[in-house]
Scaffold this motif. Structure first.
Motif, PDB file in Angstrom:
ATOM      1  N   ALA A  37      48.766  42.400  28.152  1.00 40.71           N
ATOM      2  CA  ALA A  37      47.690  41.420  28.364  1.00 40.71           C
ATOM      3  C   ALA A  37      48.231  40.163  29.046  1.00 40.71           C
ATOM      4  O   ALA A  37      47.586  39.609  29.945  1.00 40.71           O
ATOM      5  CB  ALA A  37      47.027  41.067  27.034  1.00 40.71           C
ATOM      6  N   GLU A  38      49.411  39.694  28.611  1.00 44.29           N
ATOM      7  CA  GLU A  38      50.012  38.517  29.243  1.00 44.29           C
ATOM      8  C   GLU A  38      50.348  38.791  30.704  1.00 44.29           C
ATOM      9  O   GLU A  38      50.136  37.946  31.580  1.00 44.29           O
ATOM     10  CB  GLU A  38      51.284  38.101  28.499  1.00 44.29           C
ATOM     11  CG  GLU A  38      51.037  37.512  27.133  1.00 44.29           C
ATOM     12  CD  GLU A  38      52.319  37.330  26.344  1.00 44.29           C
ATOM     13  OE1 GLU A  38      52.424  36.292  25.663  1.00 44.29           O
ATOM     14  OE2 GLU A  38      53.221  38.195  26.419  1.00 44.29           O
ATOM     15  N   LEU A  39      50.854  39.987  30.966  1.00 39.30           N
ATOM     16  CA  LEU A  39      51.187  40.362  32.329  1.00 39.30           C
ATOM     17  C   LEU A  39      49.925  40.392  33.201  1.00 39.30           C
ATOM     18  O   LEU A  39      49.908  39.876  34.316  1.00 39.30           O
ATOM     19  CB  LEU A  39      51.887  41.725  32.343  1.00 39.30           C
ATOM     20  CG  LEU A  39      52.359  42.226  33.688  1.00 39.30           C
ATOM     21  CD1 LEU A  39      53.325  41.253  34.335  1.00 39.30           C
ATOM     22  CD2 LEU A  39      53.001  43.603  33.543  1.00 39.30           C
ATOM     23  N   GLU A  40      48.845  40.982  32.692  1.00 38.24           N
ATOM     24  CA  GLU A  40      47.577  41.028  33.428  1.00 38.24           C
ATOM     25  C   GLU A  40      47.063  39.621  33.722  1.00 38.24           C
ATOM     26  O   GLU A  40      46.591  39.346  34.823  1.00 38.24           O
ATOM     27  CB  GLU A  40      46.527  41.822  32.636  1.00 38.24           C
ATOM     28  CG  GLU A  40      46.793  43.308  32.555  1.00 38.24           C
ATOM     29  CD  GLU A  40      46.561  44.027  33.870  1.00 38.24           C
ATOM     30  OE1 GLU A  40      45.756  43.550  34.687  1.00 38.24           O
ATOM     31  OE2 GLU A  40      47.218  45.062  34.074  1.00 38.24           O
ATOM     32  N   ARG A  41      47.145  38.710  32.730  1.00 42.62           N
ATOM     33  CA  ARG A  41      46.700  37.326  32.937  1.00 42.62           C
ATOM     34  C   ARG A  41      47.559  36.630  33.991  1.00 42.62           C
ATOM     35  O   ARG A  41      47.058  35.893  34.837  1.00 42.62           O
ATOM     36  CB  ARG A  41      46.720  36.541  31.623  1.00 42.62           C
ATOM     37  CG  ARG A  41      45.542  36.837  30.711  1.00 42.62           C
ATOM     38  CD  ARG A  41      45.423  35.824  29.577  1.00 42.62           C
ATOM     39  NE  ARG A  41      46.609  35.772  28.731  1.00 42.62           N
ATOM     40  CZ  ARG A  41      46.845  36.587  27.701  1.00 42.62           C
ATOM     41  NH1 ARG A  41      45.971  37.520  27.394  1.00 42.62           N
ATOM     42  NH2 ARG A  41      47.938  36.462  26.980  1.00 42.62           N
ATOM     43  N   ALA A  45      46.227  35.190  37.570  1.00 41.48           N
ATOM     44  CA  ALA A  45      46.355  33.762  37.885  1.00 41.48           C
ATOM     45  C   ALA A  45      47.131  33.513  39.179  1.00 41.48           C
ATOM     46  O   ALA A  45      47.142  32.398  39.694  1.00 41.48           O
ATOM     47  CB  ALA A  45      47.045  33.041  36.725  1.00 41.48           C
ATOM     48  N   ASP A  46      47.774  34.540  39.709  1.00 46.87           N
ATOM     49  CA  ASP A  46      48.570  34.395  40.931  1.00 46.87           C
ATOM     50  C   ASP A  46      47.636  34.261  42.131  1.00 46.87           C
ATOM     51  O   ASP A  46      46.859  35.160  42.411  1.00 46.87           O
ATOM     52  CB  ASP A  46      49.471  35.623  41.094  1.00 46.87           C
ATOM     53  CG  ASP A  46      50.412  35.518  42.271  1.00 46.87           C
ATOM     54  OD1 ASP A  46      50.136  34.733  43.197  1.00 46.87           O
ATOM     55  OD2 ASP A  46      51.425  36.238  42.277  1.00 46.87           O
ATOM     56  N   PRO A  47      47.685  33.140  42.856  1.00 47.58           N
ATOM     57  CA  PRO A  47      46.765  32.952  43.987  1.00 47.58           C
ATOM     58  C   PRO A  47      46.965  33.994  45.088  1.00 47.58           C
ATOM     59  O   PRO A  47      46.018  34.320  45.806  1.00 47.58           O
ATOM     60  CB  PRO A  47      47.090  31.549  44.496  1.00 47.58           C
ATOM     61  CG  PRO A  47      48.397  31.182  43.907  1.00 47.58           C
ATOM     62  CD  PRO A  47      48.573  32.003  42.672  1.00 47.58           C
ATOM     63  N   ASP A  48      48.150  34.562  45.211  1.00 50.34           N
ATOM     64  CA  ASP A  48      48.380  35.595  46.215  1.00 50.34           C
ATOM     65  C   ASP A  48      47.694  36.908  45.853  1.00 50.34           C
ATOM     66  O   ASP A  48      47.512  37.775  46.692  1.00 50.34           O
ATOM     67  CB  ASP A  48      49.874  35.853  46.404  1.00 50.34           C
ATOM     68  CG  ASP A  48      50.582  34.681  47.055  1.00 50.34           C
ATOM     69  OD1 ASP A  48      49.906  33.916  47.778  1.00 50.34           O
ATOM     70  OD2 ASP A  48      51.789  34.525  46.843  1.00 50.34           O
ATOM     71  N   TRP A  49      47.324  37.079  44.608  1.00 47.99           N
ATOM     72  CA  TRP A  49      46.716  38.315  44.113  1.00 47.99           C
ATOM     73  C   TRP A  49      45.195  38.194  44.050  1.00 47.99           C
ATOM     74  O   TRP A  49      44.489  39.183  43.914  1.00 47.99           O
ATOM     75  CB  TRP A  49      47.298  38.621  42.736  1.00 47.99           C
ATOM     76  CG  TRP A  49      46.932  39.962  42.187  1.00 47.99           C
ATOM     77  CD1 TRP A  49      46.037  40.229  41.203  1.00 47.99           C
ATOM     78  CD2 TRP A  49      47.455  41.227  42.594  1.00 47.99           C
ATOM     79  NE1 TRP A  49      45.971  41.566  40.966  1.00 47.99           N
ATOM     80  CE2 TRP A  49      46.833  42.216  41.817  1.00 47.99           C
ATOM     81  CE3 TRP A  49      48.381  41.628  43.553  1.00 47.99           C
ATOM     82  CZ2 TRP A  49      47.121  43.567  41.950  1.00 47.99           C
ATOM     83  CZ3 TRP A  49      48.660  42.976  43.683  1.00 47.99           C
ATOM     84  CH2 TRP A  49      48.034  43.922  42.892  1.00 47.99           C
ATOM     85  N   ARG A  50      44.685  36.976  44.187  1.00 45.62           N
ATOM     86  CA  ARG A  50      43.279  36.673  43.941  1.00 45.62           C
ATOM     87  C   ARG A  50      42.297  37.597  44.667  1.00 45.62           C
ATOM     88  O   ARG A  50      41.364  38.112  44.063  1.00 45.62           O
ATOM     89  CB  ARG A  50      42.991  35.224  44.324  1.00 45.62           C
ATOM     90  CG  ARG A  50      41.571  34.798  44.027  1.00 45.62           C
ATOM     91  CD  ARG A  50      41.277  33.393  44.472  1.00 45.62           C
ATOM     92  NE  ARG A  50      41.459  33.288  45.921  1.00 45.62           N
ATOM     93  CZ  ARG A  50      42.157  32.341  46.532  1.00 45.62           C
ATOM     94  NH1 ARG A  50      42.736  31.402  45.838  1.00 45.62           N
ATOM     95  NH2 ARG A  50      42.277  32.325  47.833  1.00 45.62           N
ATOM     96  N   ARG A  54      41.113  45.598  42.844  1.00 46.07           N
ATOM     97  CA  ARG A  54      41.827  46.226  41.731  1.00 46.07           C
ATOM     98  C   ARG A  54      42.378  47.603  42.114  1.00 46.07           C
ATOM     99  O   ARG A  54      43.433  48.004  41.660  1.00 46.07           O
ATOM    100  CB  ARG A  54      40.898  46.339  40.522  1.00 46.07           C
ATOM    101  CG  ARG A  54      41.589  46.769  39.264  1.00 46.07           C
ATOM    102  CD  ARG A  54      40.693  46.526  38.053  1.00 46.07           C
ATOM    103  NE  ARG A  54      41.366  46.801  36.812  1.00 46.07           N
ATOM    104  CZ  ARG A  54      42.217  45.979  36.200  1.00 46.07           C
ATOM    105  NH1 ARG A  54      42.501  44.828  36.744  1.00 46.07           N
ATOM    106  NH2 ARG A  54      42.786  46.308  35.068  1.00 46.07           N
ATOM    107  N   ASP A  55      41.666  48.339  42.950  1.00 49.02           N
ATOM    108  CA  ASP A  55      42.106  49.691  43.321  1.00 49.02           C
ATOM    109  C   ASP A  55      42.676  49.727  44.744  1.00 49.02           C
ATOM    110  O   ASP A  55      42.565  50.717  45.442  1.00 49.02           O
ATOM    111  CB  ASP A  55      40.954  50.677  43.179  1.00 49.02           C
ATOM    112  CG  ASP A  55      39.785  50.347  44.096  1.00 49.02           C
ATOM    113  OD1 ASP A  55      39.774  49.240  44.689  1.00 49.02           O
ATOM    114  OD2 ASP A  55      38.890  51.189  44.235  1.00 49.02           O
TER     115      ASP A  55
END
Length: 108
Positions: A37-41, A45-50, A54-55
């Motif tokens: 869960a912490e890893l997913e959060r 929160a990473d702006p590069d991932w925003r 998901r797929d």
């Protein structure tokens, strides 16, 4: 500061040796202690991932870079100015446009 001064390239072997010497900046202890869960959060929160779907990987395909052939080509000056104005990699973008056109023609 120029990009050439800040971007460094390393081979996989060099990175492995650096990690063995403790020269990397990855806090593996902290990462290994994170819950799923912490890893997913953290990822969310990473702006590069925003904006990454998901797929995103479902349509991914491994490709081998094709060899490039140097050519001389005459183009209209305004086109060259336009693409050069987009910065580094302009020839790669022109190549991608030509590839898209060739594939569209082949698809008929």
């Amino acid at each position: 500061m120029r990009k050439e001064d800040t971007i460094k390239k390393y081979s996989a072997d060099e990175l492995l040796r650096m990690a063995e010497r403790g020269e990397d900046r990855t806090d593996l202890t902290r990462l290994k202690a994170m819950s799923e869960a912490e890893l997913e959060r953290s990822i969310a929160a990473d702006p590069d991932w925003r904006d990454v779907p998901r797929d995103w990987y479902r349509g991914a395909e491994a490709v081998t870079p094709r060899a490039k052939v140097p050519v001389s080509i005459r183009l209209d000056a305004d086109l060259v100015e336009f693409f050069r104005g987009q910065g580094r990699g302009w020839q790669t973008r022109v190549n991608a446009i030509l590839r898209a056109y060739a594939e569209a023609v082949k698809a008929g």
